[in-house]
Design an enzyme around this catalytic site. Structure first.
Site, PDB file in Angstrom:
ATOM      1  N   GLN A  31       5.887 -12.258  -7.151  1.00  0.00           N
ATOM      2  CA  GLN A  31       7.110 -12.581  -7.906  1.00  0.00           C
ATOM      3  C   GLN A  31       8.182 -11.489  -7.744  1.00  0.00           C
ATOM      4  O   GLN A  31       9.360 -11.807  -7.578  1.00  0.00           O
ATOM      5  CB  GLN A  31       6.808 -12.849  -9.380  1.00  0.00           C
ATOM      6  CG  GLN A  31       6.090 -11.753 -10.119  1.00  0.00           C
ATOM      7  CD  GLN A  31       6.035 -12.013 -11.628  1.00  0.00           C
ATOM      8  OE1 GLN A  31       6.756 -12.845 -12.166  1.00  0.00           O
ATOM      9  NE2 GLN A  31       5.183 -11.279 -12.324  1.00  0.00           N
ATOM     10  N   TYR A 135      -7.072  -0.763 -14.108  1.00  0.00           N
ATOM     11  CA  TYR A 135      -5.804  -1.101 -13.443  1.00  0.00           C
ATOM     12  C   TYR A 135      -4.798   0.043 -13.618  1.00  0.00           C
ATOM     13  O   TYR A 135      -4.186   0.511 -12.644  1.00  0.00           O
ATOM     14  CB  TYR A 135      -5.254  -2.410 -14.023  1.00  0.00           C
ATOM     15  CG  TYR A 135      -3.823  -2.710 -13.647  1.00  0.00           C
ATOM     16  CD1 TYR A 135      -3.490  -3.175 -12.371  1.00  0.00           C
ATOM     17  CD2 TYR A 135      -2.781  -2.540 -14.572  1.00  0.00           C
ATOM     18  CE1 TYR A 135      -2.174  -3.452 -12.034  1.00  0.00           C
ATOM     19  CE2 TYR A 135      -1.474  -2.818 -14.239  1.00  0.00           C
ATOM     20  CZ  TYR A 135      -1.168  -3.271 -12.971  1.00  0.00           C
ATOM     21  OH  TYR A 135       0.146  -3.535 -12.634  1.00  0.00           O
TER      22      TYR A 135
HETATM   23  N1  LIG Z   1       3.357  -8.324 -13.420  1.00  0.00           N
HETATM   24  C1  LIG Z   1       3.640  -7.411 -14.327  1.00  0.00           C
HETATM   25  O1  LIG Z   1       3.734  -7.695 -15.526  1.00  0.00           O
HETATM   26  C2  LIG Z   1       3.879  -5.987 -13.905  1.00  0.00           C
HETATM   27  C3  LIG Z   1       4.174  -5.028 -14.891  1.00  0.00           C
HETATM   28  C4  LIG Z   1       4.413  -3.720 -14.505  1.00  0.00           C
HETATM   29  C5  LIG Z   1       4.325  -3.359 -13.168  1.00  0.00           C
HETATM   30  N2  LIG Z   1       3.999  -4.300 -12.242  1.00  0.00           N
HETATM   31  C6  LIG Z   1       3.925  -3.900 -10.829  1.00  0.00           C
HETATM   32  O2  LIG Z   1       4.956  -4.538 -10.124  1.00  0.00           O
HETATM   33  C7  LIG Z   1       4.545  -4.801  -8.781  1.00  0.00           C
HETATM   34  C8  LIG Z   1       4.778  -6.263  -8.430  1.00  0.00           C
HETATM   35  O3  LIG Z   1       4.002  -7.065  -9.301  1.00  0.00           O
HETATM   36  P1  LIG Z   1       4.162  -8.633  -9.359  1.00  0.00           P
HETATM   37  O4  LIG Z   1       4.257  -9.016 -10.788  1.00  0.00           O
HETATM   38  O5  LIG Z   1       5.204  -9.104  -8.407  1.00  0.00           O
HETATM   39  O6  LIG Z   1       2.718  -9.085  -8.839  1.00  0.00           O
HETATM   40  P2  LIG Z   1       2.270 -10.346  -8.018  1.00  0.00           P
HETATM   41  O7  LIG Z   1       3.170 -11.513  -8.276  1.00  0.00           O
HETATM   42  O8  LIG Z   1       0.807 -10.476  -8.286  1.00  0.00           O
HETATM   43  O9  LIG Z   1       2.523  -9.893  -6.521  1.00  0.00           O
HETATM   44  C9  LIG Z   1       1.703  -8.977  -5.878  1.00  0.00           C
HETATM   45  C10 LIG Z   1       1.648  -9.378  -4.430  1.00  0.00           C
HETATM   46  O10 LIG Z   1       0.820  -8.454  -3.738  1.00  0.00           O
HETATM   47  C11 LIG Z   1       0.019  -9.191  -2.848  1.00  0.00           C
HETATM   48  N3  LIG Z   1      -1.183  -8.468  -2.487  1.00  0.00           N
HETATM   49  C12 LIG Z   1      -2.310  -8.269  -3.215  1.00  0.00           C
HETATM   50  N4  LIG Z   1      -3.198  -7.575  -2.495  1.00  0.00           N
HETATM   51  C13 LIG Z   1      -2.616  -7.331  -1.295  1.00  0.00           C
HETATM   52  C14 LIG Z   1      -3.026  -6.660  -0.132  1.00  0.00           C
HETATM   53  N5  LIG Z   1      -4.247  -6.105  -0.027  1.00  0.00           N
HETATM   54  N6  LIG Z   1      -2.171  -6.590   0.912  1.00  0.00           N
HETATM   55  C15 LIG Z   1      -0.957  -7.162   0.842  1.00  0.00           C
HETATM   56  N7  LIG Z   1      -0.497  -7.823  -0.224  1.00  0.00           N
HETATM   57  C16 LIG Z   1      -1.335  -7.889  -1.296  1.00  0.00           C
HETATM   58  C17 LIG Z   1      -0.302 -10.474  -3.575  1.00  0.00           C
HETATM   59  O11 LIG Z   1      -0.722 -11.447  -2.666  1.00  0.00           O
HETATM   60  P3  LIG Z   1      -1.681 -12.640  -3.144  1.00  0.00           P
HETATM   61  O12 LIG Z   1      -0.788 -13.538  -3.966  1.00  0.00           O
HETATM   62  O13 LIG Z   1      -2.122 -13.253  -1.862  1.00  0.00           O
HETATM   63  O14 LIG Z   1      -2.770 -12.038  -3.956  1.00  0.00           O
HETATM   64  C18 LIG Z   1       1.046 -10.775  -4.212  1.00  0.00           C
HETATM   65  O15 LIG Z   1       1.856 -11.502  -3.319  1.00  0.00           O
HETATM   66  C19 LIG Z   1       3.090  -4.333  -8.707  1.00  0.00           C
HETATM   67  O16 LIG Z   1       3.062  -3.031  -8.191  1.00  0.00           O
HETATM   68  C20 LIG Z   1       2.631  -4.319 -10.144  1.00  0.00           C
HETATM   69  O17 LIG Z   1       1.592  -3.398 -10.354  1.00  0.00           O
HETATM   70  C21 LIG Z   1       3.781  -5.606 -12.573  1.00  0.00           C
END
Ligand SMILES: NC(=O)c1ccc[n+]([C@@H]2O[C@H](COP(=O)([O-])OP(=O)(O)OC[C@H]3O[C@@H](n4cnc5c(N)ncnc54)[C@H](OP(=O)(O)O)[C@@H]3O)[C@@H](O)[C@H]2O)c1
Length: 283
Positions: A31, A135
């Site tokens: 996302q 995490y």
């Molecule tokens: N979501 C939250 O509430 C939140 C809050 C604070 C910080 N963050 C941080 O913000 C960042 C983005 O999060 P997000 O919400 O966009 O998460 P997300 O929607 O889960 O996106 C993460 C992406 O990383 C991919 N991924 C996972 N393992 C991988 C690997 N080994 N190699 C390459 N790609 C990989 C996933 O692919 P798949 O879909 O194929 O698994 C997904 O497309 C992350 O660093 C997260 O820790 C998130």
């Protein structure tokens, strides 16, 4: 005396167009990755999904040289990390090391879950991290793996029009049920990925280091669910429950509102404005 020389019209003055900045986005299928690719669309964006580069592995052969890396790939399954901390570390720490090996300035996305949640006033950059979950620990170690030439962006409660997130889950449940149970004892700043991505564009003109970038305002998850239903016109009730009642495997901070103590930090709009913008893209 002759007339003063006029500057040439602008289109003739620019003889050498500025070359586009080449920006690599990891986790481009997620996302935040999706929102970053949109926000940096004026640059030359190389958007790599997991199938293009599994960041557990070194960078693929022949990857072009880039000017900036937006490292949005991550293990984001907070509960799953409790039972497989090594799997989570392989992505969040090892994957970040691999992204840093590209040698370009890097934006690493970290989380409010690096804090233990004992404060009752917003967490600022100089507050000590003390993650309570596997995490959170992998994300904190990932901050170290990002290297010297990195912006460490701590953010919270991401939601957007794509992917799995709380807002989309509530929209689905709210149209299927008359009532949902939602935790009311965790307070955070839910952040719209579009607002975060725009703030990251501003941030990369600032020095490297740790920056807290989260939406203005704060709420509990139960309050956010109520706002989703109100904004979307869904007649679903929210039954507030405690974190203990929900019984998830990973501990979560009871309070994780993030603010920046750095005067030059980009400011994000209120979470409710983010919610409205997100919903406008979903209907
Ligand atoms: N979501 C939250 O509430 C939140 C809050 C604070 C910080 N963050 C941080 O913000 C960042 C983005 O999060 P997000 O919400 O966009 O998460 P997300 O929607 O889960 O996106 C993460 C992406 O990383 C991919 N991924 C996972 N393992 C991988 C690997 N080994 N190699 C390459 N790609 C990989 C996933 O692919 P798949 O879909 O194929 O698994 C997904 O497309 C992350 O660093 C997260 O820790 C998130």
């Amino acid at each position: 005396m002759g007339r003063p020389a006029r500057p040439p019209p602008l289109e003739h003055a620019i003889t050498h167009p500025v070359p586009a900045r080449r920006v690599l986005v990891t986790g481009a299928g997620g996302q935040l990755g999706t929102a970053l690719a949109e926000a940096f669309a004026r640059d030359d964006v190389v958007a790599l999904r997991r199938e293009d580069w599994d960041v557990e592995l070194p960078p693929p052969e022949g990857l072009e040289v880039v000017d900036l890396v937006l490292h949005a790939a991550a293990w984001t399954d907070v509960d799953g990390a409790e039972s497989d901390p090594q799997g989570a570390a392989a992505v969040n720490v090892g994957g970040t090391q691999h992204a840093a090996e590209l040698g370009a300035p890097l934006v690493y996305f970290s989380t409010d879950y690096v804090f233990d949640g004992r404060k009752r006033t917003p967490y600022v950059e100089s507050d000590a991290a003390n993650p309570r979950s596997a995490y959170g620990r992998t994300k904190l170690h990932g901050e170290g793996a990002a290297g010297e030439h990195a912006w460490i962006v701590r953010t919270s409660g991401l939601f957007g029009p794509t992917g799995d997130n709380f807002v989309r889950t509530m929209l689905r449940l709210g149209s299927e049920r008359g009532e949902v149970a939602v935790v009311s004892d965790q307070r955070t700043s839910p952040t719209y990925v579009g607002h975060l991505a725009a703030a990251v564009r501003e941030l990369v003109a600032q020095p490297h280091g740790t920056w807290h970038l989260a939406a203005d305002g704060d709420c509990t998850w139960a309050e956010l669910a109520e706002a989703v239903f109100a904004e979307a016109g869904l007649a679903c009730r929210v039954r507030p429950i405690s974190t203990a009642e929900l019984g998830r495997p990973a501990p979560r901070p009871a309070y994780s509102v993030l603010r920046s103590e750095r005067p030059e930090a980009p400011r994000l709009p209120h979470w409710r404005e983010g919610l409205r913008e997100c919903l406008a893209r979903l209907v």
